[in-house]
Design a protein around this motif. Sequence first.
Motif, mmCIF file in Angstrom:
data_model
loop_
_atom_site.group_PDB
_atom_site.id
_atom_site.type_symbol
_atom_site.label_atom_id
_atom_site.label_comp_id
_atom_site.label_asym_id
_atom_site.label_seq_id
_atom_site.Cartn_x
_atom_site.Cartn_y
_atom_site.Cartn_z
ATOM 1 N N ALA A 9 0.828 -1.120 -0.189
ATOM 2 C CA ALA A 9 0.141 -0.184 0.010
ATOM 3 C C ALA A 9 1.044 1.145 -0.053
ATOM 4 C CB ALA A 9 -1.076 -0.020 1.179
ATOM 5 N N SER A 10 2.172 1.245 0.890
ATOM 6 C CA SER A 10 2.755 2.456 0.741
ATOM 7 C C SER A 10 3.362 2.586 -0.509
ATOM 8 C CB SER A 10 3.941 2.125 1.798
ATOM 9 O OG SER A 10 4.943 3.171 1.948
ATOM 10 N N ARG A 11 3.930 1.585 -1.311
ATOM 11 C CA ARG A 11 4.539 1.645 -2.555
ATOM 12 C C ARG A 11 3.360 2.089 -3.493
ATOM 13 N NH1 ARG A 11 6.739 -3.590 -3.640
ATOM 14 N NH2 ARG A 11 8.019 -3.231 -2.109
ATOM 15 N N TYR A 12 2.146 1.668 -3.385
ATOM 16 C CA TYR A 12 1.028 2.017 -4.349
ATOM 17 C C TYR A 12 0.912 3.556 -4.132
ATOM 18 C CZ TYR A 12 -3.192 2.204 -6.885
ATOM 19 O OH TYR A 12 -4.218 2.467 -7.912
ATOM 20 N N CYS A 13 0.858 3.944 -2.784
ATOM 21 C CA CYS A 13 0.625 5.382 -2.790
ATOM 22 C C CYS A 13 1.954 6.133 -3.333
ATOM 23 C CB CYS A 13 0.722 5.814 -1.322
ATOM 24 S SG CYS A 13 -1.140 5.117 -0.508
ATOM 25 N N SER A 14 2.933 5.617 -3.199
ATOM 26 C CA SER A 14 4.318 6.324 -3.707
ATOM 27 C C SER A 14 3.841 6.512 -5.449
ATOM 28 C CB SER A 14 5.494 5.640 -3.646
ATOM 29 O OG SER A 14 5.777 5.954 -2.401
ATOM 30 N N THR A 15 3.213 5.384 -5.973
ATOM 31 C CA THR A 15 3.087 5.668 -7.351
ATOM 32 C C THR A 15 2.045 6.579 -7.628
ATOM 33 O OG1 THR A 15 3.964 3.002 -7.587
ATOM 34 C CG2 THR A 15 2.337 4.017 -9.264
ATOM 35 N N LEU A 16 1.084 6.626 -6.822
ATOM 36 C CA LEU A 16 0.019 7.594 -6.799
ATOM 37 C C LEU A 16 0.648 9.005 -6.895
ATOM 38 C CD1 LEU A 16 -2.986 6.133 -5.009
ATOM 39 C CD2 LEU A 16 -2.716 6.360 -7.459
ATOM 40 N N ASP A 17 1.630 9.096 -6.063
ATOM 41 C CA ASP A 17 2.240 10.318 -5.962
ATOM 42 C C ASP A 17 2.807 10.908 -7.214
ATOM 43 O OD1 ASP A 17 1.433 10.960 -3.002
ATOM 44 O OD2 ASP A 17 3.480 10.113 -2.619
ATOM 45 N N ARG A 18 3.623 9.891 -7.824
ATOM 46 C CA ARG A 18 4.324 10.330 -8.979
ATOM 47 C C ARG A 18 3.154 10.565 -10.086
ATOM 48 N NH1 ARG A 18 7.179 5.926 -7.086
ATOM 49 N NH2 ARG A 18 6.423 4.489 -8.801
ATOM 50 N N LEU A 19 2.074 9.764 -10.049
ATOM 51 C CA LEU A 19 1.039 9.937 -10.996
ATOM 52 C C LEU A 19 0.496 11.506 -11.010
ATOM 53 C CD1 LEU A 19 -0.778 8.975 -13.370
ATOM 54 C CD2 LEU A 19 -2.293 7.930 -11.570
ATOM 55 N N LYS A 20 0.194 11.631 -9.838
ATOM 56 C CA LYS A 20 -0.322 13.074 -9.431
ATOM 57 C C LYS A 20 0.647 14.193 -9.982
ATOM 58 C CE LYS A 20 -0.371 14.760 -5.099
ATOM 59 N NZ LYS A 20 0.399 15.947 -5.248
ATOM 60 N N GLU A 21 1.960 13.949 -9.680
ATOM 61 C CA GLU A 21 2.826 14.935 -10.153
ATOM 62 C C GLU A 21 2.753 15.110 -11.901
ATOM 63 O OE1 GLU A 21 5.363 17.974 -10.220
ATOM 64 O OE2 GLU A 21 4.114 17.315 -8.611
ATOM 65 N N ALA A 22 2.891 14.019 -12.383
ATOM 66 C CA ALA A 22 2.732 13.691 -13.748
ATOM 67 C C ALA A 22 1.644 14.436 -14.354
ATOM 68 C CB ALA A 22 3.090 12.529 -14.325
ATOM 69 N N ILE A 23 0.603 14.345 -13.877
ATOM 70 C CA ILE A 23 -0.791 14.883 -14.326
ATOM 71 C C ILE A 23 -0.614 16.332 -13.934
ATOM 72 C CG2 ILE A 23 -3.237 15.079 -13.699
ATOM 73 C CD1 ILE A 23 -3.203 12.188 -13.262
ATOM 74 N N ARG A 25 1.919 18.329 -14.050
ATOM 75 C CA ARG A 25 2.809 18.869 -15.064
ATOM 76 C C ARG A 25 2.233 18.684 -16.399
ATOM 77 N NH1 ARG A 25 6.324 15.195 -13.126
ATOM 78 N NH2 ARG A 25 6.779 14.508 -15.441
ATOM 79 N N LYS A 26 1.548 17.586 -16.745
ATOM 80 C CA LYS A 26 1.176 17.269 -18.292
ATOM 81 C C LYS A 26 0.080 17.863 -18.529
ATOM 82 C CE LYS A 26 4.628 13.796 -18.749
ATOM 83 N NZ LYS A 26 4.711 12.305 -18.883
ATOM 84 N N ARG A 27 -1.189 17.662 -17.651
ATOM 85 C CA ARG A 27 -2.359 18.026 -17.740
ATOM 86 C C ARG A 27 -3.005 18.647 -16.640
ATOM 87 N NH1 ARG A 27 -4.861 13.998 -21.413
ATOM 88 N NH2 ARG A 27 -6.356 15.568 -21.365
ATOM 89 N N PRO A 28 -2.530 19.886 -16.310
ATOM 90 C CA PRO A 28 -3.039 20.652 -15.529
ATOM 91 C C PRO A 28 -4.488 20.726 -15.143
ATOM 92 C CG PRO A 28 -1.646 22.136 -16.671
ATOM 93 C CD PRO A 28 -1.612 20.858 -17.172
ATOM 94 N N GLY A 29 -5.191 21.056 -16.354
ATOM 95 C CA GLY A 29 -6.571 21.157 -16.405
ATOM 96 C C GLY A 29 -7.466 19.912 -15.854
ATOM 97 N N ILE A 30 -6.984 18.747 -15.832
ATOM 98 C CA ILE A 30 -7.555 17.488 -15.126
ATOM 99 C C ILE A 30 -7.932 18.048 -13.728
ATOM 100 C CG2 ILE A 30 -7.372 15.262 -14.374
ATOM 101 C CD1 ILE A 30 -5.927 14.810 -17.046
ATOM 102 N N PHE A 31 -6.906 18.548 -12.918
ATOM 103 C CA PHE A 31 -7.196 18.859 -11.464
ATOM 104 C C PHE A 31 -8.486 19.825 -11.430
ATOM 105 C CE2 PHE A 31 -2.823 17.234 -11.047
ATOM 106 C CZ PHE A 31 -2.998 16.546 -10.073
ATOM 107 N N ARG A 32 -8.631 20.611 -12.286
ATOM 108 C CA ARG A 32 -9.813 21.581 -12.313
ATOM 109 C C ARG A 32 -10.955 20.492 -12.385
ATOM 110 N NH1 ARG A 32 -6.216 24.963 -14.715
ATOM 111 N NH2 ARG A 32 -7.080 24.592 -16.751
ATOM 112 N N LYS A 33 -11.010 19.631 -13.256
ATOM 113 C CA LYS A 33 -12.161 18.871 -13.414
ATOM 114 C C LYS A 33 -12.427 17.792 -12.546
ATOM 115 C CE LYS A 33 -11.935 19.214 -18.686
ATOM 116 N NZ LYS A 33 -11.781 18.543 -19.768
ATOM 117 N N GLY A 34 -11.298 17.162 -11.872
ATOM 118 C CA GLY A 34 -11.351 16.281 -10.948
ATOM 119 C C GLY A 34 -10.676 15.076 -11.725
#
Length: 138
Positions: A9-23, A25-34
């Motif tokens: 679970a800890s490793r998966y959360c680290s993966t989610l952290d990297r995914l969040k950062e990539a989104i 950087r690359k697709r900032p509008g997604i955070f406004r939509k959710g």
Amino acid sequence: MSKRITPFASRYCSTLDRLKEAIRRKRPGIFRKGVVLQHNNASPHSANLTQQWLQRYGWEILPHPAHSPDLAPSDFHLFGPLKRHLGGIAFETEDDLISELRNWFDNLDVDFFPVGINSLLSRWQKCIDLHGDYVEKK
């Protein structure tokens, strides 16, 4: 009783952290939509630590019926073609395998991933119509 925090679970959360950062950087509008995430019911995905992470960032999770690999694009769209491509090839080294995987991914048609993701909607509808049964059964 609360679930134990597992290293998975800890490793998966680290993966989610990297995914969040990539989104971010690359697709900032997604955070406004959710963000809407699909993952299965594996223990790292359902662990309290992961659920807390998802709540903290407000990511929506699509429900995933138990034992339904036919709803994961990686299962129904990616691994089959990859397995067919690699079938019968004997790799002498791990580097040879990695090289072949990179070559395969680099040469995929530009529409390969959008086709898989876009077919998810119809697969979900089939699952709903079948009351959670396997999409591939019917």
